[in-house]
Design an enzyme around this catalytic site. Structure first.
Site, PDB file in Angstrom:
ATOM      1  N   GLY A   1       7.865   1.676  -7.773  1.00 48.41           N
ATOM      2  CA  GLY A   1       9.432   1.378  -8.080  1.00 48.41           C
ATOM      3  C   GLY A   1      10.146   0.752  -7.216  1.00 48.41           C
ATOM      4  O   GLY A   1       9.779   0.288  -5.894  1.00 48.41           O
TER       5      GLY A   1
ATOM      6  N   ILE B   1       5.339   4.602   1.831  1.00 52.26           N
ATOM      7  CA  ILE B   1       4.827   5.453   2.951  1.00 52.26           C
ATOM      8  C   ILE B   1       4.258   4.386   3.937  1.00 52.26           C
ATOM      9  O   ILE B   1       3.555   3.579   3.638  1.00 52.26           O
ATOM     10  CB  ILE B   1       3.457   6.227   2.167  1.00 52.26           C
ATOM     11  CG1 ILE B   1       3.840   7.240   1.149  1.00 52.26           C
ATOM     12  CG2 ILE B   1       2.776   7.001   3.390  1.00 52.26           C
ATOM     13  CD1 ILE B   1       2.834   7.937   0.496  1.00 52.26           C
TER      14      ILE B   1
ATOM     15  N   GLY C   1       9.226   0.759 -14.525  1.00 54.67           N
ATOM     16  CA  GLY C   1       8.816  -0.277 -13.238  1.00 54.67           C
ATOM     17  C   GLY C   1       7.765   0.084 -12.661  1.00 54.67           C
ATOM     18  O   GLY C   1       7.637  -0.422 -11.527  1.00 54.67           O
TER      19      GLY C   1
ATOM     20  N   LYS D   1      -5.857  -1.382  -2.402  1.00 55.69           N
ATOM     21  CA  LYS D   1      -5.164  -0.841  -1.402  1.00 55.69           C
ATOM     22  C   LYS D   1      -5.907  -0.264  -0.567  1.00 55.69           C
ATOM     23  O   LYS D   1      -5.884  -0.138   0.749  1.00 55.69           O
ATOM     24  CB  LYS D   1      -4.185   0.301  -1.989  1.00 55.69           C
ATOM     25  CG  LYS D   1      -2.759  -0.356  -2.550  1.00 55.69           C
ATOM     26  CD  LYS D   1      -2.299   0.958  -3.546  1.00 55.69           C
ATOM     27  CE  LYS D   1      -1.070   0.180  -4.153  1.00 55.69           C
ATOM     28  NZ  LYS D   1      -0.417   1.173  -5.363  1.00 55.69           N
TER      29      LYS D   1
ATOM     30  N   ASP E   1      -5.837  -1.359  -8.754  1.00 54.53           N
ATOM     31  CA  ASP E   1      -4.813  -1.117  -7.700  1.00 54.53           C
ATOM     32  C   ASP E   1      -5.030  -0.368  -6.721  1.00 54.53           C
ATOM     33  O   ASP E   1      -4.855  -0.912  -5.560  1.00 54.53           O
ATOM     34  CB  ASP E   1      -3.641  -0.834  -8.668  1.00 54.53           C
ATOM     35  CG  ASP E   1      -2.129  -0.655  -7.615  1.00 54.53           C
ATOM     36  OD1 ASP E   1      -1.451  -1.412  -7.666  1.00 54.53           O
ATOM     37  OD2 ASP E   1      -2.348   0.540  -7.120  1.00 54.53           O
TER      38      ASP E   1
ATOM     39  N   VAL F   1       0.929  -1.177   0.029  1.00 57.58           N
ATOM     40  CA  VAL F   1      -0.014   0.144  -0.053  1.00 57.58           C
ATOM     41  C   VAL F   1       0.768   1.158   0.037  1.00 57.58           C
ATOM     42  O   VAL F   1       1.648   1.554   0.875  1.00 57.58           O
ATOM     43  CB  VAL F   1      -0.973   0.143   1.338  1.00 57.58           C
ATOM     44  CG1 VAL F   1      -1.848   1.236   1.071  1.00 57.58           C
ATOM     45  CG2 VAL F   1      -1.544  -1.244   1.115  1.00 57.58           C
TER      46      VAL F   1
ATOM     47  N   GLU G   1       1.998  -1.933 -13.290  1.00 60.82           N
ATOM     48  CA  GLU G   1       1.754  -3.325 -12.961  1.00 60.82           C
ATOM     49  C   GLU G   1       1.803  -4.051 -14.475  1.00 60.82           C
ATOM     50  O   GLU G   1       1.611  -3.560 -15.439  1.00 60.82           O
ATOM     51  CB  GLU G   1       0.440  -3.719 -12.354  1.00 60.82           C
ATOM     52  CG  GLU G   1      -0.074  -3.233 -10.965  1.00 60.82           C
ATOM     53  CD  GLU G   1       0.716  -4.125  -9.977  1.00 60.82           C
ATOM     54  OE1 GLU G   1       1.055  -5.357 -10.337  1.00 60.82           O
ATOM     55  OE2 GLU G   1       1.349  -3.373  -9.044  1.00 60.82           O
TER      56      GLU G   1
HETATM   57  N1  LIG Z   1       6.616  -2.310  -9.262  1.00 57.16           N
HETATM   58  C1  LIG Z   1       6.251  -1.663  -8.124  1.00 57.16           C
HETATM   59  O1  LIG Z   1       6.512  -0.501  -8.248  1.00 57.16           O
HETATM   60  C2  LIG Z   1       5.430  -2.257  -7.326  1.00 57.16           C
HETATM   61  C3  LIG Z   1       5.093  -1.525  -6.296  1.00 57.16           C
HETATM   62  C4  LIG Z   1       4.184  -1.967  -4.918  1.00 57.16           C
HETATM   63  C5  LIG Z   1       4.015  -3.102  -4.964  1.00 57.16           C
HETATM   64  N2  LIG Z   1       4.218  -4.025  -5.884  1.00 57.16           N
HETATM   65  C6  LIG Z   1       4.002  -5.503  -6.110  1.00 57.16           C
HETATM   66  O2  LIG Z   1       4.937  -6.143  -5.993  1.00 57.16           O
HETATM   67  C7  LIG Z   1       4.839  -7.502  -6.829  1.00 57.16           C
HETATM   68  C8  LIG Z   1       6.122  -7.770  -7.742  1.00 57.16           C
HETATM   69  O3  LIG Z   1       6.039  -6.602  -8.651  1.00 57.16           O
HETATM   70  P1  LIG Z   1       7.134  -6.357  -9.632  1.00 57.16           P
HETATM   71  O4  LIG Z   1       6.897  -5.130 -10.393  1.00 57.16           O
HETATM   72  O5  LIG Z   1       8.433  -6.437  -8.931  1.00 57.16           O
HETATM   73  O6  LIG Z   1       6.877  -7.795 -10.857  1.00 57.16           O
HETATM   74  P2  LIG Z   1       7.753  -7.853 -12.001  1.00 57.16           P
HETATM   75  O7  LIG Z   1       8.911  -6.863 -12.242  1.00 57.16           O
HETATM   76  O8  LIG Z   1       6.864  -8.329 -13.054  1.00 57.16           O
HETATM   77  O9  LIG Z   1       8.493  -9.278 -11.334  1.00 57.16           O
HETATM   78  C9  LIG Z   1       7.912 -10.294 -11.166  1.00 57.16           C
HETATM   79  C10 LIG Z   1       8.647 -11.516 -10.767  1.00 57.16           C
HETATM   80  O10 LIG Z   1       7.926 -12.460 -10.238  1.00 57.16           O
HETATM   81  C11 LIG Z   1       8.527 -13.734 -10.753  1.00 57.16           C
HETATM   82  N3  LIG Z   1       7.381 -14.646 -10.812  1.00 57.16           N
HETATM   83  C12 LIG Z   1       6.200 -14.573 -11.532  1.00 57.16           C
HETATM   84  N4  LIG Z   1       5.494 -15.741 -11.246  1.00 57.16           N
HETATM   85  C13 LIG Z   1       6.315 -16.485 -10.468  1.00 57.16           C
HETATM   86  C14 LIG Z   1       5.875 -17.759  -9.789  1.00 57.16           C
HETATM   87  N5  LIG Z   1       4.692 -18.671  -9.945  1.00 57.16           N
HETATM   88  N6  LIG Z   1       6.929 -18.308  -9.188  1.00 57.16           N
HETATM   89  C15 LIG Z   1       8.121 -17.552  -8.957  1.00 57.16           C
HETATM   90  N7  LIG Z   1       8.258 -16.474  -9.629  1.00 57.16           N
HETATM   91  C16 LIG Z   1       7.298 -15.925 -10.269  1.00 57.16           C
HETATM   92  C17 LIG Z   1       9.053 -13.132 -12.124  1.00 57.16           C
HETATM   93  O11 LIG Z   1       9.813 -14.172 -12.570  1.00 57.16           O
HETATM   94  P3  LIG Z   1      10.753 -14.101 -13.766  1.00 57.16           P
HETATM   95  O12 LIG Z   1      12.082 -13.277 -13.331  1.00 57.16           O
HETATM   96  O13 LIG Z   1      11.267 -15.580 -14.261  1.00 57.16           O
HETATM   97  O14 LIG Z   1      10.127 -13.765 -14.785  1.00 57.16           O
HETATM   98  C18 LIG Z   1       9.673 -12.031 -11.728  1.00 57.16           C
HETATM   99  O15 LIG Z   1      10.970 -12.160 -11.128  1.00 57.16           O
HETATM  100  C19 LIG Z   1       3.486  -7.247  -7.150  1.00 57.16           C
HETATM  101  O16 LIG Z   1       2.573  -8.104  -6.364  1.00 57.16           O
HETATM  102  C20 LIG Z   1       3.206  -5.815  -7.475  1.00 57.16           C
HETATM  103  O17 LIG Z   1       1.807  -5.612  -7.400  1.00 57.16           O
HETATM  104  C21 LIG Z   1       4.956  -3.543  -7.109  1.00 57.16           C
END
Ligand SMILES: NC(=O)c1ccc[n+]([C@@H]2O[C@H](COP(=O)([O-])OP(=O)(O)OC[C@H]3O[C@@H](n4cnc5c(N)ncnc54)[C@H](OP(=O)(O)O)[C@@H]3O)[C@@H](O)[C@H]2O)c1
Length: 417
Positions: free
Chosen positions: A294, A127, A178, A196, A192, A123, A181
């Site tokens: 990020g 913050i 990055g 939250k 999203d 969330v 989503e």
């Molecule tokens: N990005 C942001 O700014 C942000 C902010 C707040 C919260 N989030 C949350 O944080 C989480 C991750 O986001 P992200 O942006 O880091 O995603 P991302 O860059 O798309 O990375 C996803 C990762 O998950 C791996 N993956 C997918 N399915 C999998 C599985 N079944 N088993 C194991 N690994 C698996 C992928 O593997 P591969 O490397 O092999 O493709 C990749 O390493 C999400 O829930 C998102 O909502 C993200």
């Protein structure tokens, strides 16, 4: 008690890599034992021995005492997180969709297995709003929590309004950086911030709101006409999530774009920044801002949870449990609030969809039309799917509406009641 963490990580994307980097740079006393990822052919920045493609090599390893779940698939995350909790492992996650959709069960699993699930990173990025609501606002009389809960939408709105960038380019930039989503509909469709908001509802009021019980509307049908309208009136557009206590029994929740003027607290919150405004009886209004997306900002929130877990911190969900123990009924979701909205439309049929209570302004042009008037939240909720299908854009004007103002008497403008 300070314990040594043996971490099993799921996901090494934007947030996973951000977290790993932070753990190294802060010399945090924890060992990342294994990282489970999906794609075998992807190049990795760490040696191959760190990685596994088999979830059980983390979940079955008794040596691993903390699971950090950072994958981009909510259903797979649910399987991983629930299995870990059932096996007595503490979990930290940043997956808001998974948490919001399973709040009740996740609470029960924590209680049943004596484990902790923390999700500050889910969330508003870095913050610390969840722990603030849980701890600082434990006994305060919270009137409302509202704010910009989605970094990608705020980034897009900033670029299209201030920098005249096209919507498609702004979205592409948010993805490249990055912030967005993997499925951008989650961001721009207002899902999203909805997830939250459901998590915030639990920690602010002890309310378990299911995502499909809440009106959410995003920015995906924003057009050049709406942007011009905002600029000409001196407004900016912000996608706001809010929960407000209506009375001793009810709260009202919504996610939708709002026009905000120069005097608004959120007018200057730009790009991927998020903000949360908490209004309470004694502390009055407090505004928290920070990067909402990020790898490093979110990784920072995840690190804070890992660190809190080292001292055996758990959410106590006191607001939800207090009601249970005392026999008081939990707060219900109300849809009775009246909102003043801007509806941009093309066909008269689309204008007729919403039962306006009052109309204060109506514009009919050659290429678009708009109307400003009041509608009930229950009607926005009822026509949520239709609004998303039609060639319209809806935004809250930001004007506070009292019940008297919503009485259907208009200065010569047609009233549709
Ligand atoms: N990005 C942001 O700014 C942000 C902010 C707040 C919260 N989030 C949350 O944080 C989480 C991750 O986001 P992200 O942006 O880091 O995603 P991302 O860059 O798309 O990375 C996803 C990762 O998950 C791996 N993956 C997918 N399915 C999998 C599985 N079944 N088993 C194991 N690994 C698996 C992928 O593997 P591969 O490397 O092999 O493709 C990749 O390493 C999400 O829930 C998102 O909502 C993200």
């Amino acid at each position: 008690m300070d314990k040594q963490h043996k971490i099993g990580m799921f996901g090494f994307g934007c947030v996973g890599q951000g977290l790993y980097d932070i753990l190294e740079k802060t010399n945090f006393r924890a060992e990342v034992v294994k990282i489970c990822v999906k794609n075998k052919s992807k190049e990795r920045s760490l040696p191959a021995h760190f990685f596994t493609y088999d979830a059980s090599s983390i979940l079955d390893d008794d040596n691993i005492n903390l699971v950090v779940e950072l994958i981009d698939n909510a259903d797979e995350a649910y399987q991983i997180v629930t299995t870990a909790l059932k096996r007595g492992k503490n979990v930290v996650t940043a997956n808001k969709k998974m948490v919001a959709e399973h709040l009740e069960e996740l609470l029960q699993l924590q209680e049943k297995h004596g484990v902790s699930l923390l999700y500050e990173g889910a969330v508003c990025g870095c913050i610390p709003i969840i722990r603030t609501l849980e701890e600082y606002y434990d006994n305060e009389l919270v009137f409302s929590v509202s704010g910009i809960f989605n970094g990608s939408s705020n980034y897009i709105l900033t670029k299209v309004i201030q920098e005249n960038m096209s919507y498609a380019n702004a979205l592409k930039q948010a993805q490249d950086l990055g912030f967005a989503e993997t499925d951008p509909t989650l961001d721009v469709g207002g899902f999203d911030p909805l997830y939250k908001l459901c998590i915030v509802a639990l920690h602010a009021y002890g309310v378990i709101a299911k995502p499909d019980e809440v009106f959410n509307y995003g920015i995906q049908s924003l057009s050049e006409h709406d942007i011009r309208f905002a600029i000409e009136k001196g407004y900016k557009l912000k996608l706001l999530a809010s929960i407000e206590k209506i009375n001793d029994h009810e709260v009202s929740l919504s996610v939708m774009p709002h026009f905000v003027g120069k005097g608004h607290y959120l007018y200057h919150v730009e790009n991927e920044y998020n903000a949360a405004i908490v209004e309470a009886a004694f502390s009055s209004k407090q505004v928290f801002t920070g990067k909402g997306a990020g790898g490093h900002p979110t990784g920072s929130a995840v690190l804070s949870d890992i660190s809190a877990n080292r001292y055996e911190y758990k959410y106590e969900y006191r607001k939800a449990l207090a009601k249970k123990g005392s026999g008081l009924l939990p707060l219900k979701i109300s849809y009775g609030q009246v909102q003043e909205i801007y509806l941009r439309y093309h066909d008269e049929q689309d204008f007729k969809l919403l039962p306006f209570i009052t109309i204060s302004e109506k514009y009919q042009g050659t290429d678009f039309n708009y109307v400003i008037g009041t509608v009930r939240l229950s009607d926005l909720y009822k026509y949520k799917n239709e609004l998303n299908k039609r060639n319209v854009f809806v935004a809250n004007t930001g004007k506070k509406i009292s019940t008297e103002q919503a009485t259907p008497i208009l200065n010569g403008v047609e009233t549709l009641v």
